[in-house]
Enzyme design. Structure first.
Site, PDB file in Angstrom:
ATOM      1  N   GLU A   1     -18.735  14.318  13.239  1.00 18.51           N
ATOM      2  CA  GLU A   1     -20.125  14.537  12.803  1.00 18.51           C
ATOM      3  C   GLU A   1     -20.537  16.005  12.703  1.00 18.51           C
ATOM      4  O   GLU A   1     -21.619  16.383  13.141  1.00 18.51           O
ATOM      5  CB  GLU A   1     -21.081  13.781  13.738  1.00 18.51           C
ATOM      6  CG  GLU A   1     -20.785  12.293  13.810  1.00 18.51           C
ATOM      7  CD  GLU A   1     -21.662  11.538  14.813  1.00 18.51           C
ATOM      8  OE1 GLU A   1     -22.499  12.167  15.464  1.00 18.51           O
ATOM      9  OE2 GLU A   1     -21.477  10.326  14.938  1.00 18.51           O
TER      10      GLU A   1
ATOM     11  N   GLU B   1     -16.021   2.810  12.366  1.00 16.36           N
ATOM     12  CA  GLU B   1     -17.066   2.298  13.263  1.00 16.36           C
ATOM     13  C   GLU B   1     -17.914   1.241  12.557  1.00 16.36           C
ATOM     14  O   GLU B   1     -19.142   1.253  12.636  1.00 16.36           O
ATOM     15  CB  GLU B   1     -17.958   3.446  13.749  1.00 16.36           C
ATOM     16  CG  GLU B   1     -17.191   4.554  14.442  1.00 16.36           C
ATOM     17  CD  GLU B   1     -18.074   5.678  14.977  1.00 16.36           C
ATOM     18  OE1 GLU B   1     -19.293   5.484  15.096  1.00 16.36           O
ATOM     19  OE2 GLU B   1     -17.522   6.748  15.277  1.00 16.36           O
TER      20      GLU B   1
END
Ligand code: 9MR
Length: 579
Positions: free
Chosen positions: A381, A492
């Site tokens: 991220e 995810e």
């Protein structure tokens, strides 16, 4: 309201038989698996092109042998603790400096338990239930909380203190001043729990140490007899295409979950236990100056997961080495100070800490579990366009960016490459990877790393909802990333769904089915090398999206580990229509 102080007893208080056979599900007359090639017009339409597909690589023949079914569950609830505080004494005691006393104020009845004298947020009311709470069993807590002086809203938490050093969430609720608020939740007690106390405290509220009341506390043991029936295996179904993974935390692997994981998945991601906040050992770090550039680490939290994976022979995705989140600020400060204003270290020192951290994590896992971890999310991220960095990097809340500067990403990959075993694949992982702006920055970043031989793949988190992103965008982003020729992994996956009606479950199943058709066909066309699809959790009850105040049903198995329609959607079952 019963006029007694407390009870600890073992009576089965209810037996519910739930038959989960889903009837009335509209049957599609066409079998999408056997249809010709498809293109996507918009999110909700797949258009036949008339061209023939390659031989399907997923094991689609078997699925037709299974009629879609949802299994059955019998649930018993056994009351193991109850206190309505109507008597003269209680098993609850003060936690820390807090005092508890039974007072004349109540939600129902006359009395409740008053908690006062707190000098720290963790002070509250606690009851030792070491004898009652059994390893690997599921418990449901219910209680009421109240306060009348302090901020307008405050968070209350009910937790289990395990083995005197671990604090597991049981339930939480936001309470308004002056209103009795229900707090309810569930927990699976991890294995090797020697002592367990259930306690109530308040969360962060500007540091205000309010007095509060609790009332009508019950704790029930839930015993579910689950029969899933005969179901296909996801990993078998997709075995020639990509592996199918699941994320688990250490408390989510009691025996019944282990069995299902072994049957369905051939990749495992520790949900939290390999993140820096789980691995860094604060006490040791500050114990000796020798740790100043070589942070002390501890793997006790991840060990149960790695042990399980090793025994079950399930390869592991490592998540994650370098992340702005779940990495304590003290990791970046001089002398590892926890002081909020402590100065940050120099770039040089931070790079040493980074290298030694990565080295130790890789050395530990590769020495103790050789060959087990096949891929690492090296950086997580790091792209968040619009914060002023010319390459779209996250600036505002990234101490990595602040201390090291933009090159922290390349350095992390350099160190990971240096210490990782040759077969271990290195990934950059991010969310909202379908957004055009983000996609361009991610591609640019990854291309730079690829040119230097530092990266093997891109992790696309894929936390979807029922409306966003559109599958057109998912599809075209897979094609875009696929152009780089690196491995792509959906790392995810979940699909947020806030209602659990039969209709909504079916709609979720349809969207999962469409998604997997796209993933499968993109992979088969050779346009992208998709090597893994991982679900972010096994069942709805433990999903990060599911909160007591706001239930969510994003995964393939329900709270009782029964397969949902979504499971059949992922398996491209002919019983799940596309629309
Ligand atoms: O599933 C994780 C949850 O238990 C943690 O509370 C949360 C804290 O950030 O992290 C969750 O996992 C995140 C993952 O590490 C990175 N992508 C987003 C995931 C969901 O928040």
């Amino acid at each position: 309201m019963k006029k007694h102080t407390y009870r600890i007893y073992h009576i089965i208080i209810s037996i519910i038989f739930v038959s989960m056979i889903l009837g009335g599900c509209k049957k599609d007359t066409t079998d999408p698996i056997n249809e010709g090639n498809k293109t996507i017009e918009d999110d909700d339409s797949i258009v036949e092109t008339g061209e023939d597909t390659d031989e399907d690589k997923a094991d689609t023949s078997k699925i037709k042998e299974y009629a879609m079914h949802m299994g059955t569950v019998e649930v018993e609830e056994e009351l193991i603790y109850e206190d309505d505080f109507e008597g003269d004494s209680t098993l609850f005691t003060g936690r820390g400096a807090a005092k508890v006393e039974i007072v004349n104020k109540s939600k129902v009845g006359e009395k409740s338990l008053y908690v006062s004298g707190r000098t720290a947020l963790w002070n509250g009311a606690t009851v030792n239930l070491s004898e009652e709470l059994k390893d690997s069993e599921k418990y449901i807590v219910n209680g009421w909380v109240y306060y009348e002086v302090g901020p307008d809203q405050i968070q209350f938490d009910c937790k289990v203190e395990r083995n005197n050093n671990e604090y597991l969430s049981f339930a939480s609720a936001m309470a308004n001043k002056g209103e009795w608020t229900e707090i309810t939740g569930s927990i699976i007690i991890p294995e090797d729990t020697n002592t367990a106390s259930v306690y109530f405290e308040t969360g962060f509220a500007g540091g205000e140490l309010i007095d509060f009341y609790i009332d009508d506390v019950t704790i029930k043991h839930e015993i579910a007899k689950v029969d899933r029936g005969d179901i296909p295996s996801l990993k078998e179904f997709y075995k020639d295409l990509f592996s199918i993974g699941v994320a688990v935390t250490a408390s989510e692997i009691p025996p019944d979950r282990q069995d299902l994981i072994k049957q369905q998945f051939n990749s495992l991601t520790p949900g939290n236990e390999l993140k820096p906040d789980a691995v860094l050992d604060y006490a040791k770090c500050i114990s000796d100056p020798k740790y100043d550039d070589n942070p002390a680490v501890n793997f006790s939290r991840v060990e149960p997961i790695l042990e399980f994976a090793k025994e079950a022979n399930i390869p592991v995705r490592g998540h994650t080495l370098v992340w702005h989140s779940q990495t304590p600020r003290w990791f970046f400060t001089e002398g590892y100070s926890q002081d909020a204003n402590a100065p940050l270290v120099s770039k040089e020192l931070m790079l040493k800490r980074m290298e030694n951290y990565i080295r130790q994590v890789l050395e530990y896992t590769q020495t103790n579990y050789p060959g087990l971890i096949y891929a690492w999310d090296v950086v997580n991220e790091a792209i968040n366009p619009g914060e002023g960095d010319e390459n779209g990097l996250r600036v505002k809340d990234s101490l990595w960016y602040e201390v090291v500067g933009p090159e922290f990403i390349e350095k992390a990959f350099e160190y990971a490459r240096k210490y990782a075993d040759p077969d271990v694949k290195l990934f950059y992982n991010d969310y909202n990877t379908e957004e055009t702006g983000k996609l361009l920055y991610i591609k640019r970043l990854v291309k730079g790393l690829q040119d230097k031989g530092l990266i093997d793949g891109i992790g696309l988190q894929s936390h979807l909802t029922m409306d966003n992103p559109s599958l057109v965008d998912v599809n075209s982003s897979l094609l875009e990333y696929g152009e780089l020729g690196l491995e792509l992994q959906i790392t995810e996956l979940d699909m947020g769904l806030k209602s659990n009606t039969e209709e909504d479950f079916l709609n979720q199943a349809k969207r999962y089915k469409r998604l997997f058709m796209f993933i499968k066909s993109i992979h088969e066309s050779g346009a992208a090398n998709i090597t893994n699809v991982t679900f972010w959790g096994l069942s709805d009850d433990i999903s990060w999206l599911n909160k007591p105040s706001e239930p969510n049903y994003p995964l393939l198995f329900d709270n009782y580990l029964l397969q949902k329609p979504a499971f059949w959607g992922v398996l491209l079952s002919p019983d799940i229509p596309l629309y």
